[in-house]
Design an enzyme around this catalytic site. Sequence first.
Site, PDB file in Angstrom:
ATOM      1  N   THR A  48      34.329  -7.152  15.830  1.00 39.04           N
ATOM      2  CA  THR A  48      34.490  -8.060  16.964  1.00 39.04           C
ATOM      3  C   THR A  48      33.344  -7.905  17.964  1.00 39.04           C
ATOM      4  O   THR A  48      33.013  -8.834  18.690  1.00 39.04           O
ATOM      5  CB  THR A  48      35.842  -7.805  17.658  1.00 39.04           C
ATOM      6  OG1 THR A  48      36.859  -7.744  16.655  1.00 39.04           O
ATOM      7  CG2 THR A  48      36.195  -8.889  18.651  1.00 39.04           C
ATOM      8  N   TYR A 136      37.722   2.397   7.767  1.00 36.45           N
ATOM      9  CA  TYR A 136      37.972   1.010   8.154  1.00 36.45           C
ATOM     10  C   TYR A 136      37.911   0.155   6.900  1.00 36.45           C
ATOM     11  O   TYR A 136      36.868   0.015   6.276  1.00 36.45           O
ATOM     12  CB  TYR A 136      36.925   0.610   9.208  1.00 36.45           C
ATOM     13  CG  TYR A 136      36.967  -0.824   9.693  1.00 36.45           C
ATOM     14  CD1 TYR A 136      38.003  -1.699   9.367  1.00 36.45           C
ATOM     15  CD2 TYR A 136      35.941  -1.316  10.507  1.00 36.45           C
ATOM     16  CE1 TYR A 136      38.017  -2.994   9.818  1.00 36.45           C
ATOM     17  CE2 TYR A 136      35.948  -2.623  10.970  1.00 36.45           C
ATOM     18  CZ  TYR A 136      36.985  -3.460  10.623  1.00 36.45           C
ATOM     19  OH  TYR A 136      36.983  -4.755  11.073  1.00 36.45           O
ATOM     20  N   LYS A 164      42.108   2.181   9.359  1.00 35.09           N
ATOM     21  CA  LYS A 164      42.457   0.862   9.884  1.00 35.09           C
ATOM     22  C   LYS A 164      42.489  -0.103   8.712  1.00 35.09           C
ATOM     23  O   LYS A 164      41.522  -0.188   7.957  1.00 35.09           O
ATOM     24  CB  LYS A 164      41.415   0.402  10.908  1.00 35.09           C
ATOM     25  CG  LYS A 164      41.628  -1.046  11.356  1.00 35.09           C
ATOM     26  CD  LYS A 164      40.422  -1.605  12.098  1.00 35.09           C
ATOM     27  CE  LYS A 164      40.661  -3.075  12.457  1.00 35.09           C
ATOM     28  NZ  LYS A 164      39.476  -3.712  13.053  1.00 35.09           N
TER      29      LYS A 164
END
Length: 296
Positions: A48, A136, A164
Amino acid sequence: MAFKPQGIIPPVITPLTDSGEVNYEVLRQLVNHLIDQGVHGLFPMGTTGEFYAFDDETFRKILETVKEEAAGRVPVYGGANHITTRGAIRLTKICEEVGVDAVSVLTPMFISQSQDELYEFFKTIAESTTLPIILYNNAPKTNVTIAPATAARLAEITNIVGIKDSTGDMTNATEYIRLTRDNPDFHVLMGRDTLIYGALCYGATGAIASCANVAPRIAADIYDKFVEGDLAGSLEAQYRFAPLRIACGMGTFPAVIKEGLVMQGIPVGKCLEPIAELSSEEKEKLRSVLGGMQLL
């Protein structure tokens, strides 16, 4: 005691000026806004945050700015994402020098590595640092997935403290939890904003939630109410949060996140090209979503 990643952790967007330079003043403003709204951690230089767009010097300065402005109020997680092992280690070293609390490392993108190669990638990075590492997994973006069995193997490495999962596949996330449930030092974080409540029910310890940039209090309520035992309140917050994540299907990620912040009066600018800003029709739809969430 091992570092425990928990709560709602926004992968912080990187504010830019009209000429595409990092707007550090607005970044500081955003850090304070997110903390004031109750988030439990900050994660600069994730997907992001357009991590792929910045050189090492800028990467360092972004991390330093977030850490300095957070001033110990919440943990800071640095993203160390690179296609090569040595590249990820180089970025991890910068994270270490800045003094962040933990590092998130994405699977290498573009190359399609085997599970054994992935295991060695993360193991080598973990051995290069004393920082806690969060794996991740974002298969929709990288075309590579960390299989649950591989995650369970990696969880045995002392400073690998969590994963994650951004696949949006609840079976995958729950397999991470099931296979590591006897390991008190390994934690699963949800990476799909529509599934946070469900993941918490299964035993996840929180979420790295991109839409928490725009709706930090609503996102924090999903976690806080859950922990307090107010399951109905937590589920209601999840339902309030979901339309924003679904609206992210408009435009190219993370254009909706930036536009949402601009609509709220936080001048974070646009994404770097080639990501275009939303069309006027898409902006109207987003405005209506944010209005429905009482965010404007």
